[in-house]
Structures are given as C-alpha cells and as structure tokens.
Scaffold this motif. Structure first.
Motif, PDB file in Angstrom:
ATOM      1  N   LEU A 215       0.826  -1.210   0.000  1.00 20.43           N
ATOM      2  CA  LEU A 215       0.000   0.000   0.000  1.00 20.43           C
ATOM      3  C   LEU A 215       0.862   1.263   0.000  1.00 20.43           C
ATOM      4  O   LEU A 215       0.533   2.244  -0.676  1.00 20.43           O
ATOM      5  CB  LEU A 215      -0.949  -0.003   1.204  1.00 20.43           C
ATOM      6  CG  LEU A 215      -2.048  -1.064   1.179  1.00 20.43           C
ATOM      7  CD1 LEU A 215      -2.768  -1.115   2.524  1.00 20.43           C
ATOM      8  CD2 LEU A 215      -3.024  -0.818   0.032  1.00 20.43           C
ATOM      9  N   ILE A 216       1.971   1.235   0.730  1.00 20.64           N
ATOM     10  CA  ILE A 216       2.878   2.387   0.742  1.00 20.64           C
ATOM     11  C   ILE A 216       3.493   2.572  -0.636  1.00 20.64           C
ATOM     12  O   ILE A 216       3.539   3.684  -1.171  1.00 20.64           O
ATOM     13  CB  ILE A 216       3.958   2.234   1.835  1.00 20.64           C
ATOM     14  CG1 ILE A 216       3.317   2.316   3.222  1.00 20.64           C
ATOM     15  CG2 ILE A 216       5.046   3.294   1.681  1.00 20.64           C
ATOM     16  CD1 ILE A 216       4.225   1.886   4.355  1.00 20.64           C
ATOM     17  N   ALA A 217       3.960   1.474  -1.237  1.00 21.44           N
ATOM     18  CA  ALA A 217       4.553   1.554  -2.581  1.00 21.44           C
ATOM     19  C   ALA A 217       3.537   2.081  -3.593  1.00 21.44           C
ATOM     20  O   ALA A 217       3.879   2.909  -4.453  1.00 21.44           O
ATOM     21  CB  ALA A 217       5.079   0.182  -3.005  1.00 21.44           C
ATOM     22  N   GLU A 218       2.295   1.640  -3.496  1.00 19.51           N
ATOM     23  CA  GLU A 218       1.249   2.140  -4.394  1.00 19.51           C
ATOM     24  C   GLU A 218       1.043   3.639  -4.198  1.00 19.51           C
ATOM     25  O   GLU A 218       0.873   4.382  -5.170  1.00 19.51           O
ATOM     26  CB  GLU A 218      -0.073   1.398  -4.143  1.00 19.51           C
ATOM     27  CG  GLU A 218      -0.069  -0.026  -4.626  1.00 19.51           C
ATOM     28  CD  GLU A 218      -1.305  -0.814  -4.181  1.00 19.51           C
ATOM     29  OE1 GLU A 218      -2.234  -0.224  -3.572  1.00 19.51           O
ATOM     30  OE2 GLU A 218      -1.339  -2.032  -4.445  1.00 19.51           O
TER      31      GLU A 218
ATOM     32  N   PHE B 101       2.115   9.947  -1.745  1.00 15.92           N
ATOM     33  CA  PHE B 101       3.106  10.030  -0.680  1.00 15.92           C
ATOM     34  C   PHE B 101       4.381  10.612  -1.254  1.00 15.92           C
ATOM     35  O   PHE B 101       4.664  10.463  -2.447  1.00 15.92           O
ATOM     36  CB  PHE B 101       3.414   8.648  -0.099  1.00 15.92           C
ATOM     37  CG  PHE B 101       2.230   7.948   0.523  1.00 15.92           C
ATOM     38  CD1 PHE B 101       1.259   8.652   1.220  1.00 15.92           C
ATOM     39  CD2 PHE B 101       2.091   6.585   0.409  1.00 15.92           C
ATOM     40  CE1 PHE B 101       0.177   8.006   1.794  1.00 15.92           C
ATOM     41  CE2 PHE B 101       1.012   5.922   0.983  1.00 15.92           C
ATOM     42  CZ  PHE B 101       0.052   6.632   1.673  1.00 15.92           C
ATOM     43  N   ARG B 102       5.148  11.219  -0.373  1.00 13.00           N
ATOM     44  CA  ARG B 102       6.448  11.697  -0.821  1.00 13.00           C
ATOM     45  C   ARG B 102       7.301  10.489  -1.199  1.00 13.00           C
ATOM     46  O   ARG B 102       6.957   9.355  -0.896  1.00 13.00           O
ATOM     47  CB  ARG B 102       7.096  12.583   0.242  1.00 13.00           C
ATOM     48  CG  ARG B 102       7.405  11.928   1.536  1.00 13.00           C
ATOM     49  CD  ARG B 102       7.852  12.986   2.577  1.00 13.00           C
ATOM     50  NE  ARG B 102       8.113  12.351   3.848  1.00 13.00           N
ATOM     51  CZ  ARG B 102       9.261  11.786   4.173  1.00 13.00           C
ATOM     52  NH1 ARG B 102      10.254  11.773   3.328  1.00 13.00           N
ATOM     53  NH2 ARG B 102       9.409  11.224   5.358  1.00 13.00           N
ATOM     54  N   ASP B 103       8.392  10.748  -1.865  1.00 12.72           N
ATOM     55  CA  ASP B 103       9.229   9.669  -2.384  1.00 12.72           C
ATOM     56  C   ASP B 103      10.028   9.026  -1.247  1.00 12.72           C
ATOM     57  O   ASP B 103      11.191   9.344  -1.019  1.00 12.72           O
ATOM     58  CB  ASP B 103      10.161  10.203  -3.470  1.00 12.72           C
ATOM     59  CG  ASP B 103      10.888   9.089  -4.195  1.00 12.72           C
ATOM     60  OD1 ASP B 103      10.443   7.927  -4.115  1.00 12.72           O
ATOM     61  OD2 ASP B 103      11.916   9.379  -4.845  1.00 12.72           O
ATOM     62  N   VAL B 104       9.360   8.141  -0.540  1.00 11.30           N
ATOM     63  CA  VAL B 104      10.004   7.406   0.547  1.00 11.30           C
ATOM     64  C   VAL B 104      10.395   6.034   0.027  1.00 11.30           C
ATOM     65  O   VAL B 104       9.868   5.556  -0.974  1.00 11.30           O
ATOM     66  CB  VAL B 104       9.079   7.257   1.775  1.00 11.30           C
ATOM     67  CG1 VAL B 104       8.734   8.618   2.362  1.00 11.30           C
ATOM     68  CG2 VAL B 104       7.829   6.474   1.445  1.00 11.30           C
TER      69      VAL B 104
ATOM     70  N   SER C  80       4.261  10.377   8.446  1.00  7.28           N
ATOM     71  CA  SER C  80       5.661  10.343   8.006  1.00  7.28           C
ATOM     72  C   SER C  80       5.793  10.280   6.481  1.00  7.28           C
ATOM     73  O   SER C  80       6.768  10.789   5.940  1.00  7.28           O
ATOM     74  CB  SER C  80       6.397   9.164   8.643  1.00  7.28           C
ATOM     75  OG  SER C  80       5.998   7.942   8.062  1.00  7.28           O
ATOM     76  N   VAL C  81       4.853   9.712   5.799  1.00 11.81           N
ATOM     77  CA  VAL C  81       4.969   9.595   4.343  1.00 11.81           C
ATOM     78  C   VAL C  81       4.279  10.734   3.598  1.00 11.81           C
ATOM     79  O   VAL C  81       4.510  10.918   2.402  1.00 11.81           O
ATOM     80  CB  VAL C  81       4.459   8.231   3.811  1.00 11.81           C
ATOM     81  CG1 VAL C  81       5.293   7.100   4.366  1.00 11.81           C
ATOM     82  CG2 VAL C  81       2.989   8.030   4.068  1.00 11.81           C
TER      83      VAL C  81
END
Length: 190
Positions: free
Chosen positions: A131-134, A141-144, A187-188
């Motif tokens: 989900l974070i990668a998506e 999201f910022r580029d984390v 954070s993201v």
C-alpha cells in the motif's frame, strides 16, 4: 458462510467457539468446559478438530481469516492511495479491538496460536509495504523508500503482536495499530 468442508451447524459452532475464546481466552478451558459452554458434546467438538489444541488453532485461524477479509473489504472501498494505508491499519485496529487480554495472553503462550498470529502479522506487514509503494507510485506520498517504511512498520507490528508495545506503553494492540497508522501516514505525507 460455511466452509465447503463444514456443515452449517459446524460453521455456527466454530463461530461460537471463536466468540468464547476471543472473549475469555482458552488456556483455562478443558474440552468438557467448552462442550458445556457451547451446549454440545465433545464428539461434536471433535468433528471440528481432533484435540483442544487443534480447536484453538482452528479458532484462531478462523478469526484471523475473517478479520483479513473485513480489512481488505475496507481497503477495496477506498480509492485514494493516500487514504488506503490509514484505512488498512485502522481496520486492523478495529478487528483487534474485541480480543480480550486473556485471549491475547493465551495466544502468546500457546505456540500454534502464536504462529497463526505471527503469520497474519507478516501478511499484514507485506500488505502495508504494498500500500505504501502504491501511494508513492501514485504521487500520494512523498518519495520514501516504501520497503524501508514497510520494514519499520513490520518491526513495530511484530512488537505489538508479541505484547511488548502494550507492556511498555499501556496501549492495547488495537490502540497501538491506531497510533502506528497515524505515525506512518504522517511520516509519508509530510
């Protein structure tokens, strides 16, 4: 919905067993106690599983299978990638909230049940990474480094599952997941 391997009566019995165990734990129950509380025979219980240990494991698996389905239903209803992480972890928290401390403690002490919880925690961490990668790919999201954020979340999820976060903070597992959701989303997106 009954499993293809179970009759409607067996499915109902398993649901009632899950309700009993999640509310009161399972370590202190004998098979006689369970049969009495569920108003069935031990033979009927043995039709679900071959021993008390197997009944516990089946119950824990059944609970987490249903919880995972409910969580994924919530995520599927959420289109915005930025919201999906929050929805996912909040839904996990909601699924954990009815679990009694006795049940969580018993699970921690009984290896087959703990293994089921650990496996579900690993699956949840993998899903969170996804989900974070998506969200990163969609620009929500910022580029984390999604794998790193997911790994940090996974480590926290393992600490929650082991009861260590609760011991150190006083938070229930459900409350800890809510806090984790807030921490990750902020954070993201900041």
């Amino acid at each position: 919905m009954p499993s293809p391997r179970r009759t409607a009566r067996q499915a109902d019995l398993l649901e009632r067993l899950v309700t009993l165990f999640t509310a009161e734990g399972f370590a202190s129950f004998t098979l006689d106690d369970v049969a009495e509380r569920l108003r069935c025979s031990k033979t009927t219980l043995y039709q679900l599983a071959g021993s008390k240990q197997d009944l516990v494991r089946e119950s824990v698996k059944h609970y987490f299978r249903g919880a995972a389905e409910a969580v994924e239903k919530n995520v599927a209803e959420t289109a915005d990638p930025a919201d999906r992480v929050q929805v996912y972890l909040t839904a996990v928290a909601r699924q954990l909230s009815p679990l009694s401390r006795a049940f969580l403690d018993d699970m921690a002490q009984f290896r087959p049940a703990r293994d089921v919880y650990e496996a579900n925690t690993r699956l949840a961490a993998d899903r969170l990474r996804q989900l974070i990668a998506e969200g990163v790919r969609a620009g929500a999201f910022r580029d984390v480094h999604a794998a790193f954020v997911g790994e940090v979340a996974a480590a926290t999820m393992r600490q929650i599952q082991l009861g260590e976060v609760g011991t150190r903070t006083g938070l229930t597992d459900s409350e800890a997941y809510e806090q984790l959701a807030s921490l990750i989303v902020h954070s993201v997106t900041s």
